[in-house]
Design a protein around this motif. Structure first.
Motif, PDB file in Angstrom:
ATOM      1  N   ALA A   1       0.834  -1.195   0.000  1.00 59.19           N
ATOM      2  CA  ALA A   1       0.000   0.000   0.000  1.00 59.19           C
ATOM      3  C   ALA A   1       0.870   1.247   0.000  1.00 59.19           C
ATOM      4  O   ALA A   1       0.584   2.226  -0.687  1.00 59.19           O
ATOM      5  N   ARG A   2       1.960   1.191   0.765  1.00 54.51           N
ATOM      6  CA  ARG A   2       2.851   2.359   0.829  1.00 54.51           C
ATOM      7  C   ARG A   2       3.482   2.651  -0.519  1.00 54.51           C
ATOM      8  O   ARG A   2       3.564   3.804  -0.932  1.00 54.51           O
ATOM      9  N   SER A   3       3.938   1.621  -1.192  1.00 57.60           N
ATOM     10  CA  SER A   3       4.627   1.884  -2.454  1.00 57.60           C
ATOM     11  C   SER A   3       3.605   2.329  -3.504  1.00 57.60           C
ATOM     12  O   SER A   3       3.890   3.170  -4.350  1.00 57.60           O
ATOM     13  N   ARG A   4       2.397   1.787  -3.414  1.00 58.18           N
ATOM     14  CA  ARG A   4       1.337   2.233  -4.320  1.00 58.18           C
ATOM     15  C   ARG A   4       0.989   3.705  -4.040  1.00 58.18           C
ATOM     16  O   ARG A   4       0.727   4.481  -4.960  1.00 58.18           O
ATOM     17  N   ALA A   5       1.018   4.090  -2.764  1.00 53.41           N
ATOM     18  CA  ALA A   5       0.708   5.473  -2.395  1.00 53.41           C
ATOM     19  C   ALA A   5       1.698   6.436  -3.040  1.00 53.41           C
ATOM     20  O   ALA A   5       1.317   7.518  -3.501  1.00 53.41           O
ATOM     21  N   VAL A   6       2.965   6.022  -3.099  1.00 50.49           N
ATOM     22  CA  VAL A   6       3.974   6.885  -3.723  1.00 50.49           C
ATOM     23  C   VAL A   6       3.648   7.079  -5.203  1.00 50.49           C
ATOM     24  O   VAL A   6       3.712   8.197  -5.724  1.00 50.49           O
ATOM     25  N   ASP A   7       3.236   5.996  -5.887  1.00 52.89           N
ATOM     26  CA  ASP A   7       2.840   6.114  -7.291  1.00 52.89           C
ATOM     27  C   ASP A   7       1.674   7.080  -7.447  1.00 52.89           C
ATOM     28  O   ASP A   7       1.651   7.914  -8.347  1.00 52.89           O
ATOM     29  N   LEU A   8       0.699   6.937  -6.558  1.00 48.01           N
ATOM     30  CA  LEU A   8      -0.484   7.792  -6.627  1.00 48.01           C
ATOM     31  C   LEU A   8      -0.125   9.258  -6.420  1.00 48.01           C
ATOM     32  O   LEU A   8      -0.630  10.143  -7.105  1.00 48.01           O
ATOM     33  N   LEU A   9       0.780   9.503  -5.445  1.00 52.84           N
ATOM     34  CA  LEU A   9       1.190  10.884  -5.180  1.00 52.84           C
ATOM     35  C   LEU A   9       1.888  11.451  -6.407  1.00 52.84           C
ATOM     36  O   LEU A   9       1.703  12.624  -6.755  1.00 52.84           O
ATOM     37  N   GLU A  10       2.678  10.615  -7.069  1.00 52.48           N
ATOM     38  CA  GLU A  10       3.368  11.074  -8.265  1.00 52.48           C
ATOM     39  C   GLU A  10       2.347  11.419  -9.347  1.00 52.48           C
ATOM     40  O   GLU A  10       2.436  12.466  -9.993  1.00 52.48           O
ATOM     41  N   ALA A  11       1.355  10.551  -9.507  1.00 57.85           N
ATOM     42  CA  ALA A  11       0.326  10.789 -10.519  1.00 57.85           C
ATOM     43  C   ALA A  11      -0.455  12.071 -10.219  1.00 57.85           C
ATOM     44  O   ALA A  11      -0.908  12.761 -11.127  1.00 57.85           O
ATOM     45  N   ALA A  12      -0.593  12.401  -8.918  1.00 59.25           N
ATOM     46  CA  ALA A  12      -1.315  13.617  -8.546  1.00 59.25           C
ATOM     47  C   ALA A  12      -0.442  14.861  -8.671  1.00 59.25           C
ATOM     48  O   ALA A  12      -0.852  15.956  -8.315  1.00 59.25           O
ATOM     49  N   GLY A  13       0.799  14.652  -9.144  1.00 60.89           N
ATOM     50  CA  GLY A  13       1.664  15.792  -9.421  1.00 60.89           C
ATOM     51  C   GLY A  13       2.448  16.297  -8.241  1.00 60.89           C
ATOM     52  O   GLY A  13       2.885  17.452  -8.219  1.00 60.89           O
ATOM     53  N   LEU A  14       2.665  15.450  -7.224  1.00 63.65           N
ATOM     54  CA  LEU A  14       3.460  15.870  -6.079  1.00 63.65           C
ATOM     55  C   LEU A  14       4.937  15.629  -6.417  1.00 63.65           C
ATOM     56  O   LEU A  14       5.313  14.507  -6.751  1.00 63.65           O
ATOM     57  N   PRO A  15       5.764  16.672  -6.361  1.00 63.25           N
ATOM     58  CA  PRO A  15       7.187  16.460  -6.657  1.00 63.25           C
ATOM     59  C   PRO A  15       7.841  15.613  -5.561  1.00 63.25           C
ATOM     60  O   PRO A  15       7.410  15.636  -4.408  1.00 63.25           O
ATOM     61  N   ASP A  16       8.888  14.874  -5.911  1.00 67.80           N
ATOM     62  CA  ASP A  16       9.606  13.999  -4.961  1.00 67.80           C
ATOM     63  C   ASP A  16       8.653  13.130  -4.145  1.00 67.80           C
ATOM     64  O   ASP A  16       8.706  13.135  -2.917  1.00 67.80           O
ATOM     65  N   PRO A  17       7.794  12.377  -4.783  1.00 72.46           N
ATOM     66  CA  PRO A  17       6.746  11.675  -4.013  1.00 72.46           C
ATOM     67  C   PRO A  17       7.308  10.726  -2.960  1.00 72.46           C
ATOM     68  O   PRO A  17       6.719  10.605  -1.886  1.00 72.46           O
ATOM     69  N   ALA A  18       8.428  10.078  -3.233  1.00 67.62           N
ATOM     70  CA  ALA A  18       8.957   9.114  -2.265  1.00 67.62           C
ATOM     71  C   ALA A  18       9.373   9.810  -0.974  1.00 67.62           C
ATOM     72  O   ALA A  18       9.165   9.303   0.130  1.00 67.62           O
ATOM     73  N   VAL A  19       9.969  11.012  -1.124  1.00 66.00           N
ATOM     74  CA  VAL A  19      10.397  11.776   0.058  1.00 66.00           C
ATOM     75  C   VAL A  19       9.186  12.378   0.762  1.00 66.00           C
ATOM     76  O   VAL A  19       9.027  12.274   1.980  1.00 66.00           O
ATOM     77  N   ARG A  20       8.308  12.977  -0.033  1.00 62.46           N
ATOM     78  CA  ARG A  20       7.137  13.654   0.532  1.00 62.46           C
ATOM     79  C   ARG A  20       6.236  12.675   1.287  1.00 62.46           C
ATOM     80  O   ARG A  20       5.623  13.035   2.275  1.00 62.46           O
ATOM     81  N   ALA A  21       6.154  11.456   0.794  1.00 64.32           N
ATOM     82  CA  ALA A  21       5.263  10.473   1.413  1.00 64.32           C
ATOM     83  C   ALA A  21       5.620  10.253   2.876  1.00 64.32           C
ATOM     84  O   ALA A  21       4.769   9.917   3.690  1.00 64.32           O
ATOM     85  N   LYS A  22       6.907  10.446   3.215  1.00 61.21           N
ATOM     86  CA  LYS A  22       7.340  10.209   4.598  1.00 61.21           C
ATOM     87  C   LYS A  22       7.194  11.470   5.454  1.00 61.21           C
ATOM     88  O   LYS A  22       7.537  11.463   6.631  1.00 61.21           O
ATOM     89  N   GLN A  23       6.717  12.561   4.853  1.00 61.51           N
ATOM     90  CA  GLN A  23       6.600  13.796   5.629  1.00 61.51           C
ATOM     91  C   GLN A  23       5.218  13.926   6.243  1.00 61.51           C
ATOM     92  O   GLN A  23       4.293  13.190   5.912  1.00 61.51           O
ATOM     93  N   TYR A  24       5.106  14.902   7.152  1.00 61.67           N
ATOM     94  CA  TYR A  24       3.834  15.156   7.811  1.00 61.67           C
ATOM     95  C   TYR A  24       3.142  16.348   7.148  1.00 61.67           C
ATOM     96  O   TYR A  24       3.823  17.181   6.546  1.00 61.67           O
ATOM     97  N   PRO A  25       1.818  16.456   7.291  1.00 60.15           N
ATOM     98  CA  PRO A  25       1.087  17.514   6.579  1.00 60.15           C
ATOM     99  C   PRO A  25       1.668  18.911   6.787  1.00 60.15           C
ATOM    100  O   PRO A  25       1.731  19.690   5.839  1.00 60.15           O
ATOM    101  N   HIS A  26       2.104  19.228   8.027  1.00 57.11           N
ATOM    102  CA  HIS A  26       2.543  20.606   8.245  1.00 57.11           C
ATOM    103  C   HIS A  26       3.820  20.941   7.496  1.00 57.11           C
ATOM    104  O   HIS A  26       4.202  22.093   7.416  1.00 57.11           O
ATOM    105  N   GLU A  27       4.494  19.923   6.953  1.00 57.69           N
ATOM    106  CA  GLU A  27       5.724  20.198   6.211  1.00 57.69           C
ATOM    107  C   GLU A  27       5.460  20.459   4.734  1.00 57.69           C
ATOM    108  O   GLU A  27       6.379  20.695   3.966  1.00 57.69           O
ATOM    109  N   LEU A  28       4.181  20.389   4.337  1.00 59.42           N
ATOM    110  CA  LEU A  28       3.808  20.582   2.934  1.00 59.42           C
ATOM    111  C   LEU A  28       3.033  21.878   2.746  1.00 59.42           C
ATOM    112  O   LEU A  28       2.352  22.327   3.667  1.00 59.42           O
ATOM    113  N   SER A  29       3.138  22.456   1.535  1.00 64.43           N
ATOM    114  CA  SER A  29       2.366  23.669   1.249  1.00 64.43           C
ATOM    115  C   SER A  29       0.908  23.292   1.002  1.00 64.43           C
ATOM    116  O   SER A  29       0.582  22.120   0.835  1.00 64.43           O
ATOM    117  N   GLY A  30       0.049  24.314   0.968  1.00 66.39           N
ATOM    118  CA  GLY A  30      -1.377  24.075   0.770  1.00 66.39           C
ATOM    119  C   GLY A  30      -1.656  23.326  -0.527  1.00 66.39           C
ATOM    120  O   GLY A  30      -2.444  22.374  -0.564  1.00 66.39           O
TER     121      GLY A  30
END
Lengths: 296, 544, 317
Positions: free
Chosen positions: B133-162
């Motif tokens: 599920a985690r590795s699939r989540a990274v793919d999904l984040l990439e598809a949604a246009g999140l840069p560096d999805p593998a790194v971002r996936a391990k971050q918490y919401p407050h570390e991301l922009s709106g």
């Protein structure tokens, strides 16, 4: 003139309430109604006891009848009699004046001193805030009951001293709430708007900050009244309040401690009165809380 | 991969009614709504606050707040939702219906990594391992246009922009390839330029998956740009529906007509054609203003500073409307606070009618306040809830001891007339009024001392479109009547185009570009201004 | 991060020092004369007619003849070395007496804390989670009752019912685990009631957060919403209360130990106050202050581990 016609059109009230806005738990309406009515009755009755004890008491609170000692509750003695043959109900009635007085003094001391500290800290900010709030932090480090005990040690025993000690221990709570409220209000846009309108600093405080910050403090005072009754009677129970034979809720209960196995009513019934009064006072505080909450 | 063609609508709503507990009586938010969405179709549900559009969307996902009542029928993929057991409902949510919420800053669990929050949907509906599920989540984040999805996936919401958070929420909503996505004002909390990118991503993904979208929005421009069909709601009912072209060009219902007429667009902006800016005598001169803040929580390092306003200069002439446009964090609001002296400049000069304003203090500053007044963004917050409208409007006169009490009362009544409010509001409290009425009260208060300059900090952004238009009309009328100068702060270029003589575009504390409204709109110099102009929703439909 | 730790520890040290100064001011500057108290108790209440030379000698012996600032500095220096002087009643070393009594109270307080936290979280949770409104109403009514009951009265009721009525647990005494149960329960009820109220309120606020709606829209079950998201987020604000609660327990020990006739710090405190044994009172106050400050410090240090937002802020410092 198009202005006149258009202004009325946007006057429709909003139909979408904020979905799921948190509000305090509410009991079913009949329960709330009944408890409010009950609380009112209790408070009125207790005030009657405090102001006109002779009207409600059935016997002399101090002079006992040795032959009638340790009688269980009955028609003659509603709460029974103690080891000296005194009527316990009459002692509770006569004790309410001192106990309520003490709680009132405690709340007055705590709320006046606390609100003043919180107001100064929150409104003046800067070093005043730093110094005052560090002092509050220090006072919070000493648990309330322990601080009260220390103050009683220094002031000496007696109802008023106990009340002052309980009050001083409660200053920090008021200081924090008042400061938080003042900060909330001073950062509100309507305060900013008043400043831009040229209202002077102290007028802003009197016209906008104080009236809007006071609500939660009043609710806290009502809540603290119940807490103060408990603290005062605890200290009185430990023997630091009024000297016997003067009745006070705490020492009445304390006197029954040696007769737990044989005359349970000596402690049970006076204690139940304390519980009922505190519950009624807290219920009253909750009633005050509702308009305050809806305003924010 | 697209879904097989299907004749059945993916969403079929019939006679939907939603009622909330009001303070005194129940409030009916939705009254008998019928709505069909075919597979893969994008439908926009448009309306102002209180129209019932959000309640409709929430009813479909089953997210109505406790204590609300719903009647009618909602069928999703042929399944009747209103009679389903809790367990079956849970099975459908997330798998068949995805949900993209309104405010990305509050919509992610602050204590969980964003990757896990996307993976959670997969864990609920597919019997996958945590790792898969985690590795699939990274793919999904990439598809949604999140840069560096593998790194971002391990971050918490407050570390991301709106914007990034909204991409996470889109990834979660689409994780199970649902047949239908409900997007409730998905971009209204974001800046315009980000808004366009996020909507592009949502378009792209749902088209690839063949997912139908119910896009709830207050913005007709967004609806026109994104949807195949537009449904307009007002006071709980659907008043109009059809293709964007028919609804926007030839609206049948009077409410839709009024709504469309109220929208400030580039078209209407230029059409109004304000008179050529006069050669005005300067009233306010700002010269190289700087406002620095010390960075919070960086005591470990040597002082790091942050320039909210960086070397800003401009002049406002008598009778002129000068606008500052920028996105959040551009420094436009700080500039307004500097001008109104709610905060003091770190460096630079500020003069009003030749008198120094930047360094004036105490009583002298208070006297200056007669000449500059402020209208806040949010009229809910800028009026003291305990005071009557009369007391609010009188307050500035009271503060300066203008006139006697009866005179002040008379003047308050005049001011209320001037902002086109009935005199009956004088004895009411602010919270009994609607948003537009409150903003009129705030304007009346600002006019009480007959100021020369009125600083308007996003005066209409908290208001519905039709109300917005009324307030803008009022401001324009007052200017003509009283010869006021305006400093108009806004994030909305379309609004600015409608009201201002000259415009400054701010970004990161600096003025990028300054010119007449005509110049900025027809020949923008900076790439950023062009980007802002392009991001205004609904350009194609309206200006054509 | 190191900076965050260091800052918190320094703050704690400052608070303890300031608390010492505060109690010194309260106890030694207010109008009570320790020597008079000492002689008063020694001679059974008759303070008149005592040899002034004797008074002067006592003053010199305890250092009360020195200027206040000298007394303060001397005592502060001693306190830093763990010496809180001697009881003016019995002459025993304050630190030694506290050390002897502390284990009893630690056992009692420990059990009370466990009970309070268990009670608080269970009742708080059960006043929100169940679907039946009757159950939620009943459990919501419990904490206000727990807060309104005087703990000394509750202790007496427990003795009457459990010990005398049912003959289950000992009413008094220090021996064995059985003797701990009733006093620990007496202390735990008011504290647990506060915890339950705060936790329930916090859960209610958390469940209204938009992110819970999003979790619900993902298809999460009620249990998953509670255990996966709500409880953790609702616990965070509750944690800051723990310092306060431990303080409450210290105060509660005075009552519980008196009623149940146990030895321990609470009993020692009540005796010291009754006899106006100022050095002993000061020793106990300092013990209480150090305890709450330490607990608060621990919570501050644990908090970043649980809340990623605080972790980021702490790392930035």
């Amino acid at each position: 003139m198009s202005k006149l016609t258009t202004a009325a059109q946007d006057a429709t009230p909003s139909a979408d309430p904020a979905p799921g806005a948190p509000r305090p738990y509410r009991f079913p309406k009949p329960v709330r109604r009944a408890s409010t009515a009950l609380a009112t009755v209790v408070l009125v009755m207790i005030l009657g006891w405090a102001f006109l004890p002779e009207m409600f008491a059935t016997h002399d609170p101090v002079a006992g009848v040795p032959t009638e000692k340790l009688q269980p509750p009955g028609e003659e003695h509603w709460f029974g009699t103690d080891n000296l043959g005194r009527d316990i109900y009459s002692r509770v009635v006569h004790g309410s004046a001192l106990s309520l007085q003490a709680a009132l003094i405690a709340v007055l001391v705590a709320s006046t001193a606390g609100s003043l500290i919180g107001l100064l800290a929150g409104y003046l900010r800067g070093w005043v805030d730093d110094v005052l709030m560090r002092m509050v932090d220090v006072a919070i480090a000493v648990p309330g009951m322990v601080l009260s005990l220390a103050i009683v040690t220094a002031l000496g025993f007696g109802t008023v001293n106990v009340a002052v000690a309980v009050g001083l221990a409660g200053v920090t709570t008021f200081a924090r709430v008042m400061r938080a409220e003042v900060l909330r209000v001073t950062t509100a846009q309507y305060v900013e708007a008043a400043v831009v309108c040229g209202v002077r600093r102290w007028a802003v405080l009197a016209r906008h900050v104080l009236p809007n910050a006071l609500g939660p403090v009043v609710v806290l005072a009502a809540l603290e009244f119940g807490t103060a009754i408990l603290s005062v009677s605890a200290l009185s129970f430990l023997g630091f309040g009024a000297a016997p034979p003067t009745p006070e809720w705490g020492n009445i209960i304390s006197e029954g401690r040696n007769y737990l196995a044989t005359a349970g009513w000596m402690t049970t019934l006076p204690g139940a009165i304390v519980v009922v009064v505190v519950l009624a006072a807290n219920r009253f505080a909750r009633i005050l809380e509702r308009p305050v909450r809806s305003e924010q | 991969m697209t879904r097989p063609p299907n004749r059945e609508p993916v969403l079929r709503v019939r006679d939907l009614t939603v009622t909330y507990h009001g303070i005194d009586s129940p409030i009916t938010a939705v009254r008998g709504v019928d709505l069909d969405i075919m597979p893969g179709e994008v439908v926009a549900l448009v309306g102002e606050s209180g129209s019932g559009k959000s309640s409709t969307a929430h009813a479909v996902v089953g997210l109505l707040p406790p204590g609300s009542r719903m009647t009618g029928s909602i069928r999703v993929d042929g399944v009747e939702m209103s009679t389903l057991s809790q367990a079956r409902l849970c099975d459908i949510r997330g798998r068949v219906i995805g949900f993209v919420p309104q405010d990305p800053s509050l919509s992610l669990d602050p204590t969980k990594r964003v990757g896990d929050q996307v993976a959670e949907v997969l864990r609920i509906h597919d019997a996958t391992s945590q790792r898969a599920a985690r590795s699939r989540a990274v793919d999904l984040l990439e598809a949604a246009g999140l840069p560096d999805p593998a790194v971002r996936a391990k971050q918490y919401p407050h570390e991301l922009s709106g914007g990034m958070r909204q991409r996470v929420l889109i990834a979660a909503a689409l994780a199970c390839r649902p047949a239908l996505v409900i997007a409730d004002e998905p971009t209204s909390a974001l800046d315009v330029t980000v808004q366009a990118q996020i909507l592009d991503s949502l378009d792209q993904l749902t088209r690839d998956m063949g997912t139908a979208v119910l896009l709830v929005t207050h913005d007709l421009g967004v609806a026109a740009d994104r949807a195949r069909r537009v449904v307009v709601m007002s006071t709980g009912r659907i008043v109009e529906h059809g293709t964007p072209q028919t609804v926007l060009r030839s609206p049948a219902h009077s409410y839709t007509q009024r709504l469309i007429a109220s929208i400030p667009t580039l078209g209407t902006a230029m059409a109004r054609g304000r008179p050529e800016p006069r050669e005005a005598t300067p009233l306010l001169v700002a010269h190289r203003l700087v406002k620095e803040y010390r960075h919070p929580g960086r005591s470990g390092r040597r002082r790091s500073r942050f320039r909210a306003v960086d070397d800003v200069s401009f002049t406002i002439g008598k009778g002129e409307t000068f606008a500052i446009v920028g996105e959040s964090g551009s420094g436009k609001s700080t500039t307004a606070r500097l001008i109104t002296r709610l905060t003091s400049a770190t460096a630079g000069d500020l003069t009003l009618g030749g008198i120094d304003l930047a360094r004036t203090k105490g009583e002298a500053l208070r006297q200056m306040r007669k000449r500059i007044q402020l209208v806040h963004q949010n009229p809910d917050a800028s009026l003291d809830p305990r005071m009557t409208v009369e007391a609010i409007v009188e307050e500035p006169m009271w503060a300066f001891g203008v006139g006697t009490a009866p005179l002040r009362r008379a003047r308050a009544a005049d001011l209320v007339d001037q902002v086109a409010l009935p005199r009956s509001v004088l004895q009411r409290r602010a919270r009994e009024l609607s948003g537009g009425q409150r903003q009129r009260v705030a304007i009346a208060r600002a006019l009480a001392l007959q100021p020369e300059l009125l600083v308007c900090d996003e005066p209409v952004s908290a208001l519905d479109v039709t109300v917005q238009a009324q307030i803008l009309d009022l401001l324009t009328g007052l200017q003509a009547e009283l010869g006021l100068s305006y400093l108009f702060i806004s994030h909305d270029l379309a609004v600015v185009g409608q009201i201002s003589d000259r415009v400054a575009v701010m970004r990161n504390g600096r003025i990028l570009e300054l010119g007449t409204t005509e110049e900025i709109f027809s020949a923008p110099q900076s790439a950023y201004t062009r980007q802002l102009l392009d991001a205004i929703p609904g350009r194609g439909v309206f200006s054509a | 991060m190191i900076w965050y730790l260091l800052q918190r520890v320094l703050q704690a040290v400052f608070v303890v020092w300031a608390a010492y100064t505060l109690t010194f001011t309260v106890l030694f500057m207010l109008p009570s004369d320790p020597v008079a108290i000492m002689l008063g108790t020694a001679s059974g209440g008759e303070t008149t007619g005592i040899d002034p030379a004797q008074i002067a000698a006592l003053r010199a012996e305890y250092g009360f003849d020195q200027p206040v600032i000298v007394q303060y500095l001397t005592m502060l220096g001693d306190a830093l070395r763990g010496d809180f002087g001697q009881s003016i009643l019995t002459g025993a070393r304050v630190a030694e007496r506290i050390a002897t009594e502390l284990p009893h109270t630690l056992a009692l307080g420990g059990l009370a804390l466990v009970l309070a936290v268990t009670l608080g979280f269970t009742v708080g949770m059960l006043s929100i989670y169940p679907r039946k409104r009757v159950v939620r109403s009943a459990l919501t009514a419990l904490p206000p009752l727990g807060i309104a009951v005087p703990s000394f009265w509750l202790g007496i009721l427990l003795i009457q019912q459990v010990s005398f009525g049912w003959g289950l647990l000992p009413a008094t005494g220090n021996e064995g685990f059985a003797s701990l149960v009733l006093p620990a329960l007496t202390m735990a009820v008011p504290t647990g009631a506060i915890l339950a109220q705060v936790f329930a309120a916090s859960l209610r606020v958390t469940l209204a957060e938009p992110y819970i709606d999003v979790v619900r829209a993902k298809g999460a079950s009620r249990a998953r919403i509670f255990y996966g998201h709500a409880i953790r987020n609702a616990t965070l604000p509750t944690m800051t209360l723990v310092g306060l609660l431990v303080g409450n327990l210290v105060g509660g020990a005075a009552i519980a130990e008196t009623i149940f006739g146990r030895s321990g710090i609470g009993r020692l405190t009540v005796q010291a106050v009754s006899n106006q044994d100022i050095p002993m009172v000061q020793g106990v106050v300092m013990l209480a202050a150090v305890t709450t400050v330490t607990v608060t410090l621990l919570v501050d240090l644990i908090y970043p581990l649980i809340d990623p937002r605080v972790r980021t802020r702490a790392a930035a410092q």
